[in-house]
Scaffold this motif. Sequence first.
Motif, PDB file in Angstrom:
ATOM      1  N   ALA A 145      43.595  28.039  32.208  1.00 40.73           N
ATOM      2  CA  ALA A 145      43.829  26.693  32.776  1.00 40.73           C
ATOM      3  C   ALA A 145      42.709  26.813  34.117  1.00 40.73           C
ATOM      4  CB  ALA A 145      45.445  27.247  33.783  1.00 40.73           C
ATOM      5  N   MET A 146      41.507  27.787  34.006  1.00 42.13           N
ATOM      6  CA  MET A 146      40.819  27.551  35.226  1.00 42.13           C
ATOM      7  C   MET A 146      39.548  27.123  34.277  1.00 42.13           C
ATOM      8  SD  MET A 146      42.082  29.325  37.847  1.00 42.13           S
ATOM      9  CE  MET A 146      42.045  30.071  38.984  1.00 42.13           C
TER      10      MET A 146
ATOM     11  N   ARG B 247      32.965  29.135  50.875  1.00 35.86           N
ATOM     12  CA  ARG B 247      34.145  29.831  50.427  1.00 35.86           C
ATOM     13  C   ARG B 247      34.697  30.725  49.196  1.00 35.86           C
ATOM     14  NH1 ARG B 247      37.868  25.339  50.950  1.00 35.86           N
ATOM     15  NH2 ARG B 247      39.276  26.171  51.715  1.00 35.86           N
TER      16      ARG B 247
ATOM     17  N   LEU C 158      46.204  27.214  58.147  1.00 37.21           N
ATOM     18  CA  LEU C 158      45.778  27.472  57.658  1.00 37.21           C
ATOM     19  C   LEU C 158      44.485  26.227  57.000  1.00 37.21           C
ATOM     20  CD1 LEU C 158      47.603  29.115  53.981  1.00 37.21           C
ATOM     21  CD2 LEU C 158      45.924  30.263  55.768  1.00 37.21           C
ATOM     22  N   GLU C 159      43.231  26.591  57.258  1.00 36.23           N
ATOM     23  CA  GLU C 159      41.847  25.448  57.068  1.00 36.23           C
ATOM     24  C   GLU C 159      42.225  25.727  55.541  1.00 36.23           C
ATOM     25  OE1 GLU C 159      38.276  25.756  59.183  1.00 36.23           O
ATOM     26  OE2 GLU C 159      39.424  26.278  60.652  1.00 36.23           O
ATOM     27  N   ALA C 160      43.099  25.324  55.136  1.00 38.11           N
ATOM     28  CA  ALA C 160      42.753  25.044  53.550  1.00 38.11           C
ATOM     29  C   ALA C 160      42.775  23.767  52.701  1.00 38.11           C
ATOM     30  CB  ALA C 160      42.794  25.995  52.561  1.00 38.11           C
ATOM     31  N   GLU C 161      41.918  23.559  51.444  1.00 35.80           N
ATOM     32  CA  GLU C 161      42.737  22.026  50.497  1.00 35.80           C
ATOM     33  C   GLU C 161      43.962  21.231  50.689  1.00 35.80           C
ATOM     34  OE1 GLU C 161      40.643  24.257  49.822  1.00 35.80           O
ATOM     35  OE2 GLU C 161      38.877  23.025  50.169  1.00 35.80           O
TER      36      GLU C 161
ATOM     37  N   ARG D 189      46.483  20.084  48.874  1.00 38.21           N
ATOM     38  CA  ARG D 189      46.941  20.766  47.819  1.00 38.21           C
ATOM     39  C   ARG D 189      47.155  22.067  47.382  1.00 38.21           C
ATOM     40  NH1 ARG D 189      46.526  18.413  42.407  1.00 38.21           N
ATOM     41  NH2 ARG D 189      47.159  19.938  40.677  1.00 38.21           N
ATOM     42  N   LEU D 190      46.421  22.863  47.895  1.00 41.40           N
ATOM     43  CA  LEU D 190      46.721  24.131  48.036  1.00 41.40           C
ATOM     44  C   LEU D 190      48.000  24.482  48.594  1.00 41.40           C
ATOM     45  CD1 LEU D 190      45.614  27.556  46.318  1.00 41.40           C
ATOM     46  CD2 LEU D 190      44.564  26.992  48.894  1.00 41.40           C
TER      47      LEU D 190
ATOM     48  N   MET E 194      51.657  25.970  47.656  1.00 38.72           N
ATOM     49  CA  MET E 194      52.519  27.337  48.415  1.00 38.72           C
ATOM     50  C   MET E 194      53.414  26.884  48.927  1.00 38.72           C
ATOM     51  SD  MET E 194      48.981  28.262  50.311  1.00 38.72           S
ATOM     52  CE  MET E 194      49.243  29.894  50.494  1.00 38.72           C
TER      53      MET E 194
ATOM     54  N   ALA F 253      46.148  25.732  36.990  1.00 41.20           N
ATOM     55  CA  ALA F 253      45.106  26.158  37.738  1.00 41.20           C
ATOM     56  C   ALA F 253      46.147  26.594  38.921  1.00 41.20           C
ATOM     57  CB  ALA F 253      44.059  25.392  37.543  1.00 41.20           C
ATOM     58  N   THR F 254      46.661  25.215  39.934  1.00 40.08           N
ATOM     59  CA  THR F 254      46.900  25.494  41.614  1.00 40.08           C
ATOM     60  C   THR F 254      48.150  26.494  41.190  1.00 40.08           C
ATOM     61  OG1 THR F 254      45.900  22.807  41.481  1.00 40.08           O
ATOM     62  CG2 THR F 254      47.546  23.872  42.995  1.00 40.08           C
TER      63      THR F 254
ATOM     64  N   ILE G 161      48.314  29.388  39.530  1.00 39.47           N
ATOM     65  CA  ILE G 161      47.748  30.881  39.760  1.00 39.47           C
ATOM     66  C   ILE G 161      46.956  31.492  40.633  1.00 39.47           C
ATOM     67  CG2 ILE G 161      45.606  31.876  38.740  1.00 39.47           C
ATOM     68  CD1 ILE G 161      46.783  30.706  36.211  1.00 39.47           C
ATOM     69  N   LEU G 162      46.291  30.238  41.382  1.00 36.52           N
ATOM     70  CA  LEU G 162      45.426  30.031  43.073  1.00 36.52           C
ATOM     71  C   LEU G 162      46.270  30.245  43.637  1.00 36.52           C
ATOM     72  CD1 LEU G 162      42.388  27.875  41.951  1.00 36.52           C
ATOM     73  CD2 LEU G 162      42.137  30.445  42.291  1.00 36.52           C
TER      74      LEU G 162
ATOM     75  N   ALA H 217      47.232  33.171  46.494  1.00 33.66           N
ATOM     76  CA  ALA H 217      46.859  32.893  48.146  1.00 33.66           C
ATOM     77  C   ALA H 217      48.401  33.331  48.970  1.00 33.66           C
ATOM     78  CB  ALA H 217      46.903  31.664  48.031  1.00 33.66           C
TER      79      ALA H 217
END
Lengths: 295, 295
Positions: free
Chosen positions: A89-90, A180, B27-30, B32-33, B37, B109-110, B112-113, B117
């Motif tokens: 998936a990645m 990052r 958080l300084e993050a995307e 989408r991420l 979360m 993918a997202t 999993i990440l 996170a």
Amino acid sequence: MSALFQTFLEEARQLVDKKLPEYVRELEAEHRLKEAMLYSLEAGGKRVRPVLLLAVLEAYNQPILHGLDTACAIEMVHTYSLVHDDLPAMDDDDLRRGQPTNHKVFGEATAILAGDALLTQSFALIANADAPLSAKTKVSIIAALSKAAGASGMVGGQLADMFAEGKQLTVEQLANVHKRKTGELLAFSIEAGALIAGVSNEERSKLNEFGQEIGLLFQIKDDILDVEGDSIAIGKPVGSDAVNNKSTYPGLLGLDGAKTMLHTHYDRALQVLDELHLRGTLLEDLAKYIVTRDH
Amino acid sequence: MSALFQTFLEEARQLVDKKLPEYVRELEAEHRLKEAMLYSLEAGGKRVRPVLLLAVLEAYNQPILHGLDTACAIEMVHTYSLVHDDLPAMDDDDLRRGQPTNHKVFGEATAILAGDALLTQSFALIANADAPLSAKTKVSIIAALSKAAGASGMVGGQLADMFAEGKQLTVEQLANVHKRKTGELLAFSIEAGALIAGVSNEERSKLNEFGQEIGLLFQIKDDILDVEGDSIAIGKPVGSDAVNNKSTYPGLLGLDGAKTMLHTHYDRALQVLDELHLRGTLLEDLAKYIVTRDH
């Protein structure tokens, strides 16, 4: 490579190679899970991050054994990130350093769980470190690691990198993604060394700058090796970034432009070491090693 | 449910529901991420684990705010485990609490990440907790959390659970799988409360026993609800364990046998509270709530 640096590099790697699997073997857990964790931990990494941490201790005349648990923790975090990044998936990679990736050998479910277990275990290593680290130092290390590895650092960088595929990035955008995805954990290796060595805040901040340069150097060099490296030495086909439509420094700046950028940042890294009165230490050898390595 | 317990439960949940997303938003993050979360953090969990931790503080007359960061950290760990467990390569679930699972909304993918996170961030919450926790207490909490959540605890339990599907387990084997998959994190919630409240080692060991019983009660009740619960209340089809060939307490002992086991362990949990002189506190209400809940 100086003989002294060569000896240090070998000693540091041997320490990590010996200690790292012990943390997994001693776990009361399924054989299959431990095998999957060990498979990727023992897949022949260069141990750059642990070596960076131990080199900071050596540069400040501290016993490197004081940093061994934390050094192994960083390698676990790095390894978990590779296992998850390779998943179908990645990045969907079948090979890593010339060997089948974790999910190719153990299946996707076990690979996901092995990654989760490695990440979780890394925090256990620091919390339970028996080196003479104070609780306060451990808390500082854990706070810095979770920042470098989390959503605002490595995990977010991997997401940004994935969604950037096929897009044309500017050099600044590319540098930010890599900062990052790989830079923060490399810089954390230096920072953890600084925390364990107990250096002053001013020195820590300078060392952090050095760490950022090291992260950048590492990535530019990786991109250059992908263009002109030896496929056996680097463990993947040469030119795979271009095939995968990845933005790279040589792709954006040309090969010569990327090499110029590499040397500009190498000079900057050495200048920071100068300011820290750490020229001629292992940290200079390490920076040189990162810039001149062939894999 | 006593009015006092009802008030506590609502107050504790509100505190957690309000605080939990803040750790992600800052958080300084995307985008989408962070959305991924937040999606799972805000999917309407019962917050059983945070409530358990806060109830221990309340039972020992400690300010529950001292445990809020750690309580939120546990909920993050629990949430990450659900996101990863639902993945196609794992339990392959499309619905969770009646809503599409994380990967159904954001992609694998997202998801999993986002899980990675959340797990990483949980350790940041404890390390950076601004409640008056000493560094020593933080290190103890982190060591206990990484043990409960890692290869010898939750992650290993999930692997054992997955590979047990379709196999006939004994009651002891089933209890062992669940102890690791869900029991250890529930027991950790109690242990973290004990660490923050600063109780004696003897009390901690007793509270740990209570935590183990709570973990077991929680799972037996879940299995019973899967047989005779209301599908809307529990958020999944009744009987899905049987369809998925999962070993359950009612499957092994019959529904009456499972209920007898539930009440035996409920009695044991109350006996432990008696020995701790904590009968009549919120911890008794909580045990009762876990045993009598309808979802």
